[in-house]
Design a protein around this motif. Structure first.
Motif, PDB file in Angstrom:
ATOM      1  N   LYS A 123       4.567  -7.579  -8.289  1.00 34.45           N
ATOM      2  CA  LYS A 123       3.517  -6.949  -7.488  1.00 34.45           C
ATOM      3  C   LYS A 123       4.135  -6.066  -6.407  1.00 34.45           C
ATOM      4  CE  LYS A 123       0.674 -11.062  -8.010  1.00 34.45           C
ATOM      5  NZ  LYS A 123       0.117 -12.218  -7.314  1.00 34.45           N
ATOM      6  N   LYS A 124       3.469  -4.934  -6.203  1.00 33.44           N
ATOM      7  CA  LYS A 124       3.848  -4.020  -5.144  1.00 33.44           C
ATOM      8  C   LYS A 124       2.573  -3.597  -4.429  1.00 33.44           C
ATOM      9  CE  LYS A 124       7.080  -1.023  -6.086  1.00 33.44           C
ATOM     10  NZ  LYS A 124       7.821   0.158  -6.576  1.00 33.44           N
ATOM     11  N   GLN A 125       2.623  -3.572  -3.101  1.00 31.88           N
ATOM     12  CA  GLN A 125       1.450  -3.195  -2.316  1.00 31.88           C
ATOM     13  C   GLN A 125       1.465  -1.698  -2.024  1.00 31.88           C
ATOM     14  OE1 GLN A 125       1.878  -5.775   1.105  1.00 31.88           O
ATOM     15  NE2 GLN A 125       0.536  -7.298   0.185  1.00 31.88           N
ATOM     16  N   HIS A 126       0.318  -1.064  -2.240  1.00 32.28           N
ATOM     17  CA  HIS A 126       0.103   0.334  -1.855  1.00 32.28           C
ATOM     18  C   HIS A 126      -0.876   0.302  -0.694  1.00 32.28           C
ATOM     19  CE1 HIS A 126       2.032   2.309  -5.367  1.00 32.28           C
ATOM     20  NE2 HIS A 126       1.846   1.094  -5.879  1.00 32.28           N
ATOM     21  N   LEU A 127      -0.420   0.775   0.463  1.00 35.27           N
ATOM     22  CA  LEU A 127      -1.217   0.672   1.676  1.00 35.27           C
ATOM     23  C   LEU A 127      -2.088   1.901   1.889  1.00 35.27           C
ATOM     24  CD1 LEU A 127       1.522  -0.876   3.984  1.00 35.27           C
ATOM     25  CD2 LEU A 127      -0.159  -2.046   2.533  1.00 35.27           C
ATOM     26  N   VAL A 128      -3.159   1.724   2.660  1.00 39.18           N
ATOM     27  CA  VAL A 128      -4.068   2.811   2.991  1.00 39.18           C
ATOM     28  C   VAL A 128      -3.310   3.944   3.677  1.00 39.18           C
ATOM     29  CG1 VAL A 128      -6.090   3.420   4.402  1.00 39.18           C
ATOM     30  CG2 VAL A 128      -6.053   1.263   3.147  1.00 39.18           C
ATOM     31  N   SER A 129      -2.265   3.606   4.437  1.00 38.97           N
ATOM     32  CA  SER A 129      -1.461   4.598   5.160  1.00 38.97           C
ATOM     33  C   SER A 129      -0.646   5.490   4.225  1.00 38.97           C
ATOM     34  CB  SER A 129      -0.506   3.891   6.120  1.00 38.97           C
ATOM     35  OG  SER A 129       0.471   3.161   5.385  1.00 38.97           O
ATOM     36  N   GLY A 130      -0.562   5.124   2.953  1.00 35.64           N
ATOM     37  CA  GLY A 130       0.252   5.868   1.994  1.00 35.64           C
ATOM     38  C   GLY A 130       1.604   5.217   1.747  1.00 35.64           C
ATOM     39  N   GLU A 131       1.961   4.260   2.582  1.00 36.97           N
ATOM     40  CA  GLU A 131       3.217   3.538   2.425  1.00 36.97           C
ATOM     41  C   GLU A 131       3.135   2.615   1.202  1.00 36.97           C
ATOM     42  OE1 GLU A 131       5.850   0.237   4.920  1.00 36.97           O
ATOM     43  OE2 GLU A 131       4.213   1.292   5.903  1.00 36.97           O
ATOM     44  N   VAL A 132       4.273   2.454   0.538  1.00 36.07           N
ATOM     45  CA  VAL A 132       4.369   1.554  -0.614  1.00 36.07           C
ATOM     46  C   VAL A 132       5.402   0.492  -0.283  1.00 36.07           C
ATOM     47  CG1 VAL A 132       4.926   1.358  -3.068  1.00 36.07           C
ATOM     48  CG2 VAL A 132       3.763   3.397  -2.219  1.00 36.07           C
ATOM     49  N   SER A 133       5.035  -0.768  -0.482  1.00 29.55           N
ATOM     50  CA  SER A 133       5.946  -1.870  -0.161  1.00 29.55           C
ATOM     51  C   SER A 133       7.015  -2.019  -1.232  1.00 29.55           C
ATOM     52  CB  SER A 133       5.165  -3.178  -0.056  1.00 29.55           C
ATOM     53  OG  SER A 133       4.786  -3.642  -1.343  1.00 29.55           O
ATOM     54  N   ASP A 134       8.009  -2.830  -0.906  1.00 29.45           N
ATOM     55  CA  ASP A 134       8.940  -3.287  -1.928  1.00 29.45           C
ATOM     56  C   ASP A 134       8.178  -4.281  -2.789  1.00 29.45           C
ATOM     57  OD1 ASP A 134      11.124  -1.825  -0.964  1.00 29.45           O
ATOM     58  OD2 ASP A 134      11.674  -3.407   0.454  1.00 29.45           O
ATOM     59  N   TRP A 135       8.826  -4.781  -3.829  1.00 30.65           N
ATOM     60  CA  TRP A 135       8.181  -5.794  -4.659  1.00 30.65           C
ATOM     61  C   TRP A 135       7.889  -7.015  -3.804  1.00 30.65           C
ATOM     62  CZ3 TRP A 135       6.209  -3.858  -8.742  1.00 30.65           C
ATOM     63  CH2 TRP A 135       6.826  -2.782  -9.372  1.00 30.65           C
TER      64      TRP A 135
END
Length: 157
Positions: free
Chosen positions: A127-139
């Protein structure tokens, strides 16, 4: 050894919980209990745009099949379904469904809980999070609480 053939699907599209229950219970007179677990994409802080879930096609089905067989070896079930989604899933959308049917409720409850604990730890999904801010998390890392949940099943073999 169980005669129940578990239904396992890994898919991008959403699923219909009521339709899965209907499919399982149609023409099955020995069912006295159906327990479902639906896992949803949550957004506790309001910052998540989507959760990206990846898997290895083929490998994920085989591993979930192994977990399902362990479940069927431990509890007398009349039906077992596991549906897991992949792709981009928005907050509030379905991720996973487990439907366990049995003659008596306790087996269905325990089987569902066991299966979900093992899915969280052993099924090859990332799983990877895509944030409203446009940032993408690591796994996203596994949680220690998920691993702790498995220990209760080791005690009750």
């Amino acid at each position: 050894m169980s005669t129940v053939e578990p239904l396992i699907r890994i898919q991008a599209e959403d699923f219909d919980t009521a339709a899965e229950i209907d499919r399982m219970t149609r023409d099955r007179r020995g069912i006295g209990a159906v327990v479902t677990f639906s896992g949803l994409c949550r957004d506790e802080a309001g910052a998540l745009a989507a959760l990206e879930i990846e898997h290895y096609p083929g490998m994920a089905e085989v591993e979930i099949g192994r977990i399902a067989e362990k479940t069927l070896d431990r509890w007398s079930l009349t039906g077992l379904t596991v549906v897991h989604r992949y792709g981009f899933i928005k907050p509030g959308e379905n991720i996973v469904l487990v439907v366990a049917a049995s003659a008596h409720r306790q087996a269905a409850f325990e089987a569902s809980s066991f299966l979900m604990d093992y899915l969280k730890n052993a099924a090859p999904f990332w799983k990877k999070q895509h944030l409203v801010s446009g940032e993408v998390s690591d796994w996203v890392e596994a949680k220690a609480t998920d691993e702790e949940a498995l220990k209760r099943w080791e005690k009750t073999k």
